[in-house]
Design an enzyme around this catalytic site. Structure first.
Site, PDB file in Angstrom:
ATOM      1  N   ASN A  83       0.745  -1.164   0.043  1.00 53.83           N
ATOM      2  CA  ASN A  83      -0.166  -0.085   0.203  1.00 53.83           C
ATOM      3  C   ASN A  83       0.982   1.157  -0.049  1.00 53.83           C
ATOM      4  OD1 ASN A  83      -1.827   2.153   0.290  1.00 53.83           O
ATOM      5  ND2 ASN A  83      -2.681   1.088   2.006  1.00 53.83           N
ATOM      6  N   ASP A  84       1.560   1.330   1.069  1.00 55.89           N
ATOM      7  CA  ASP A  84       2.286   2.876   1.297  1.00 55.89           C
ATOM      8  C   ASP A  84       3.373   2.911   0.163  1.00 55.89           C
ATOM      9  OD1 ASP A  84       0.706   3.547   3.321  1.00 55.89           O
ATOM     10  OD2 ASP A  84       2.018   2.688   4.818  1.00 55.89           O
TER      11      ASP A  84
END
Lengths: 471, 104
Positions: free
Chosen positions: A400-401
């Protein structure tokens, strides 16, 4: 037997061992030379141990051998049984052992310097080094125990092991005060004429407490830095002991390890866009979930595994971006199978690895290697980031990040963090279990792009469905 | 110039040179092998076993030599565990050369 070897001969053999250790690290510059490197490492350790055994041949060699056999058997057992996803825990546990061994040796050195060939009472210089070796070793031990607990997810059993940062008011002042008191007692030990056990014991005890206090405020997301840092500390502890015993081998080996850990910490900090100081001060990831709010009106496009399979099978090039979510779902083998099928269909498939994709440096590479993904399909971020613009389909699995384009927007919490430029490719497939935000607590605009299709579900299940659908 | 060099000064020389060597060697390690790097450095730092053996050495058992024996045990776990787990990981990085099957 003891006079069979002169001090010069011993030192020369230690030199050979030191060179072996350097070659062991040098071998890791490529997967093809790495195994030979490891053999050098083993040879170096064997030389070091055998030489030292010859030195004490007249002493209580039986007990030493027994301890070596028992310890070695435990180590071998664990090395064989450990799962690759548990590597961070294992490494943390091993750091703690080095730290503890260093402390025990230091105590023995204060007790009877003569057994190390160091004058009794200890010369002042050696005392200073012993003081440094001891407190670094003690911090390494207790810090690694906490890191182990956090990594093994024992937070429910014991609050200090919570992967969320454990913070309390005035924490940093307490740490600073304790550190100063510790140095004070260290100085008392250093300046005393006799053995000064009390000062030494208090100093060591404070160091153990400090190790705990330093690691508890650091959140789960920062663990890659913490492990690297403790790796470094374990090396410096060994070097410190080497100084106090005038043993060049320990100094060389300790310095190699110390610098290795320091460099890895630096690489991890850079990959997370964090300064080393901010990681150490901790508290990151405590309660920052608010940033994800206010996104209610955006729509995501979601599709099925079959849609994803169709898109990938008809693409010319596919890049897979694995995150730790993939490992949690144990989907590595399914992904490897999917890749094989796509390659059979003539698709160019590659993997893109962000430095913090796993929970320790290089973790994701090992997890993929375990699933028998050939390493020439696996690329580091810097090598593949320019290729996304010409890639048809990117499949993001449990990351995600590290694929968040907000990193390019001034003012966002992760501005400046190096990310994989997934958003530049033609089509993006994102597999996630839900829309929850990542470690950084940030929303990810990638998910709302027109070219993005979300495939919700457990990574393993989704990938297995894709494998079936490709035929 | 007279007198002998203090051992601490010699130690410092060894230390500084080793840090330099470490710095340059480690930057050459491929990022794909950073996990094996950590496990092998772990094994290497357990060279403190040398100090532990010396501590355990004296034939008259006392408090210090018992601690030495314990330290030998702890370090031995690391020596064996560190090198073997590194080996295990590196084997995984080997298997995958389907085109070079004949070379084994």
């Amino acid at each position: 037997m003891a006079p069979a070897m002169s001090a010069n001969q011993i030192t020369l053999l230690y030199l050979v061992a030191s060179v072996c250790f350097i070659l062991a690290l040098k071998g890791l510059s490529s997967p093809t030379s790495a195994r030979r490197g490891n053999a050098f490492g083993i040879a170096g350790m064997a030389i070091a141990v055998l030489t030292t055994l010859a030195v004490i041949a007249k002493g209580r060699i039986d007990l030493v051998l027994l301890a070596m056999v028992v310890g070695g058997a435990i180590g071998a057992f664990v090395a064989r049984r450990v799962q690759m996803t548990q590597m961070p825990e294992l490494v943390a546990a091993m750091h703690s052992l080095v730290g503890m061994a260093a402390v025990l040796i230091a105590i023995a050195a204060v007790n009877n310097p003569a057994s190390f060939g160091v004058p009794d009472p200890l010369p002042t210089g050696n005392k200073l080094e012993l003081f440094i070796g001891t407190f670094v070793g003690a911090i390494t031990f207790s810090g690694s125990v906490i890191a182990f607990g956090k990594l093994a997810g024992l937070g429910k059993q014991f609050r200090l092991f919570s992967s969320a940062p454990v913070v309390f008011p005035g924490q940093h002042m307490v740490n600073l005060a304790l550190a100063l008191v510790m140095i004070g007692f260290g100085a008392a030990f250093f300046l005393a004429d006799d053995k000064a056990w009390t000062a030494f014991a208090v100093m060591t005890a404070i160091a153990f407490v400090l190790g705990v206090l330093i690691i508890i405020p650091i959140g789960g997301a920062d663990m890659p830095v913490v492990i690297s840092m403790l790796n470094s500390y374990s090396g410096w502890a060994a070097a410190g002991i080497g100084f106090s015993l005038n043993n060049s081998l320990l100094i060389v080996a300790g310095s190699l390890v110390g610098s290795s850990g320091a460099i890895l910490s630096y690489i991890m900090c850079k990959a997370m866009n964090r300064s080393f100081i901010s990681v150490i001060l901790g508290g990151f990831g405590a309660a920052e979930g608010t940033a994800a709010a206010g996104t209610g009106d955006k729509t995501v496009r979601s599709g099925s595994s079959e849609d994803a399979a169709f898109l990938m099978a008809n693409a010319e090039s596919v890049i897979i971006v694995p995150g730790y979510g993939l490992a949690v779902a144990r989907a590595q083998h399914a992904v490897a199978e999917m890749t094989e099928k796509l390659i059979e269909k003539g698709v160019n498939v590659r993997y893109a690895i962000h430095p913090v994709a796993g929970r320790m440096p290089g973790h994701m590479n090992v997890l993929l290697a375990e699933a028998e993904v050939p390493y020439d399909q696996v690329f580091e971020m810097d090598d593949i980031n320019g290729e996304f613009g010409t890639t048809d389909v990117v499949l993001v699995l449990g990351a995600n990040d590290v694929v968040n384009p907000l990193a390019y927007e001034k003012g966002s919490a992760i501005y400046g963090m190096p990310v994989l430029d997934v958003h530049k490719s033609r089509t993006v497939l994102v597999n996630k279990r839900s829309m929850a935000s990542g470690y950084a607590g940030l929303d990810n605009p990638l998910f709302y792009m027109d070219k993005t299709m979300m495939v919700f579900g457990d990574a393993k299940k989704v990938v297995e469905e894709i494998v079936k659908a490709i035929d | 110039m007279s007198g002998t060099v203090d051992p601490t000064v010699l130690n410092l020389m060894v230390f500084v040179l080793a840090v330099f060597v470490g710095y340059h060697v480690i930057w050459n390690v491929t990022p794909a092998l950073h996990t094996p790097l950590m496990s092998v450095t772990n094994a290497i730092s357990s060279v403190v076993i040398v100090g532990a053996i010396l501590a355990a050495g004296p034939s008259d058992p006392d408090f210090g030599s018992i601690l030495g024996v314990v330290a030998v045990g702890l370090a031995a776990v690391n020596v064996a565990g560190g090198f073997l787990v590194t080996q295990r990981m590196l084997e995984m990085f080997k298997k995958k050369q389907p085109k070079a099957k004949g070379s084994e």
